[in-house]
Design an enzyme around this catalytic site. Structure first.
Site, PDB file in Angstrom:
ATOM      1  N   ALA A  65      -6.989   7.923 -21.138  1.00 34.99           N
ATOM      2  CA  ALA A  65      -6.637   6.555 -21.522  1.00 34.99           C
ATOM      3  C   ALA A  65      -7.747   5.628 -21.041  1.00 34.99           C
ATOM      4  CB  ALA A  65      -5.304   6.156 -20.896  1.00 34.99           C
ATOM      5  N   LYS A  75      -3.538  16.642  -8.066  1.00 30.85           N
ATOM      6  CA  LYS A  75      -2.701  16.652  -9.263  1.00 30.85           C
ATOM      7  C   LYS A  75      -1.952  17.974  -9.418  1.00 30.85           C
ATOM      8  CE  LYS A  75      -3.412  12.461 -10.467  1.00 30.85           C
ATOM      9  NZ  LYS A  75      -2.322  11.456 -10.371  1.00 30.85           N
ATOM     10  N   TYR A 105      -9.416  15.071  -6.723  1.00 31.02           N
ATOM     11  CA  TYR A 105      -8.435  14.616  -7.707  1.00 31.02           C
ATOM     12  C   TYR A 105      -7.637  15.793  -8.265  1.00 31.02           C
ATOM     13  CZ  TYR A 105      -6.731  12.244 -11.951  1.00 31.02           C
ATOM     14  OH  TYR A 105      -5.957  11.726 -12.951  1.00 31.02           O
ATOM     15  N   ASP A 141       0.867  -1.178   0.000  1.00 32.07           N
ATOM     16  CA  ASP A 141       0.000   0.000   0.000  1.00 32.07           C
ATOM     17  C   ASP A 141       0.902   1.225   0.000  1.00 32.07           C
ATOM     18  OD1 ASP A 141      -1.659   2.162   0.662  1.00 32.07           O
ATOM     19  OD2 ASP A 141      -2.913   0.974   1.991  1.00 32.07           O
ATOM     20  N   VAL A 142       0.789   2.076  -1.003  1.00 31.74           N
ATOM     21  CA  VAL A 142       1.719   3.209  -1.126  1.00 31.74           C
ATOM     22  C   VAL A 142       1.564   4.223   0.003  1.00 31.74           C
ATOM     23  CG1 VAL A 142       1.958   3.012  -3.634  1.00 31.74           C
ATOM     24  CG2 VAL A 142       0.170   4.498  -2.674  1.00 31.74           C
TER      25      VAL A 142
END
Length: 236
Positions: free
Chosen positions: A176, A147, A143, A52-53
């Site tokens: 993407a 960013k 989000y 888990d980061v």
């Protein structure tokens, strides 16, 4: 053999990028929470790093176990609630910050430490930003805010890394075809909105490979790769 760690490697952009680098003959550390999904990658040069980061000790242990590191693709992230700020809980806000910023910080720190002290010294960190770091879409306050923070992290690492031959760049990706975009599509469909222009994940993997393959004296500071018909450019 050149080496890379890819975070968020169990699916989407991370998985496609990890598999692309494996095909190109790199030793690849695949870092993600879902050990069972990582286990699906069967390649002699694949190093599975369940992690888990947001877990500081686990991140440091994975990087130490992997050893020499040429490149980090700092990719793990999440979108969070798709709504206006007044409907977002503090818990949801903190979860997105933990993954998208704290997780990226922890992985960049571990990579920087490894690259600074290895012989020969140096390496490259590629942070996954977003077109939202430039132009947000509706209902993306968690989000988009993170960013913008990623862009600050990238620029600072670029400056701090120069003395140690550590380059840092950022790739900002637009639409993407990942699970994230698929989920956005479902939300848009429910709202009666038009489908999103999108592109293949493999095109992103090739772009990351180009950034990673440059010689030490060259760096892509920022790259934007997006679906050709996205309305990011233009005025109404």
């Amino acid at each position: 053999m050149k080496t890379i760690i890819v975070t968020g490697a169990s699916s989407g952009i991370g998985r496609a990028t990890a598999e692309y680098f494996l095909q190109e003959g790199w030793r690849v550390g695949l870092m993600a929470r879902r050990a069972d999904v990582l286990a699906e990658v069967d390649h002699p040069n694949a190093v599975l790093l369940p992690c888990d980061v947001t877990d500081e000790a686990a991140v440091d242990a994975c990087f130490a176990a992997f050893g020499r590191l040429d490149v980090l693709f700092n990719n793990a992230g999440m979108f969070g609630p798709q709504t206006t700020i007044d409907e977002i809980s503090l818990a949801d806000w903190r979860q997105v910050l933990d993954v998208n910023l704290t997780g990226m910080f922890l992985c960049a720190r571990a990579a920087f430490r490894q690259m600074r002290h290895q012989t020969p010294q140096g390496g490259r960190i590629i942070n996954n930003g977003s077109i939202s770091a430039h132009t947000p879409r509706e209902g993306s306050v968690c989000y988009t805010t993170t960013k913008h923070g990623v862009s600050g992290l990238t620029k600072t690492l670029t400056v701090d890394g120069r003395a140690f031959d550590i380059a840092c760049g950022q790739i900002d990706i637009g639409n993407a075809r990942t699970d994230l975009v698929t989920n956005l599509e479902k939300t848009r469909a429910a709202q009666g909105l038009d489908p999103l222009p999108s592109m293949a994940v493999a095109d992103v993997a090739r772009a990351v490979f180009h950034m990673a393959s440059l010689p030490p004296e060259a760096n892509v500071q920022t790259m934007m790769v997006m679906a050709s018909k996205m309305p990011h450019i233009g005025r109404g």
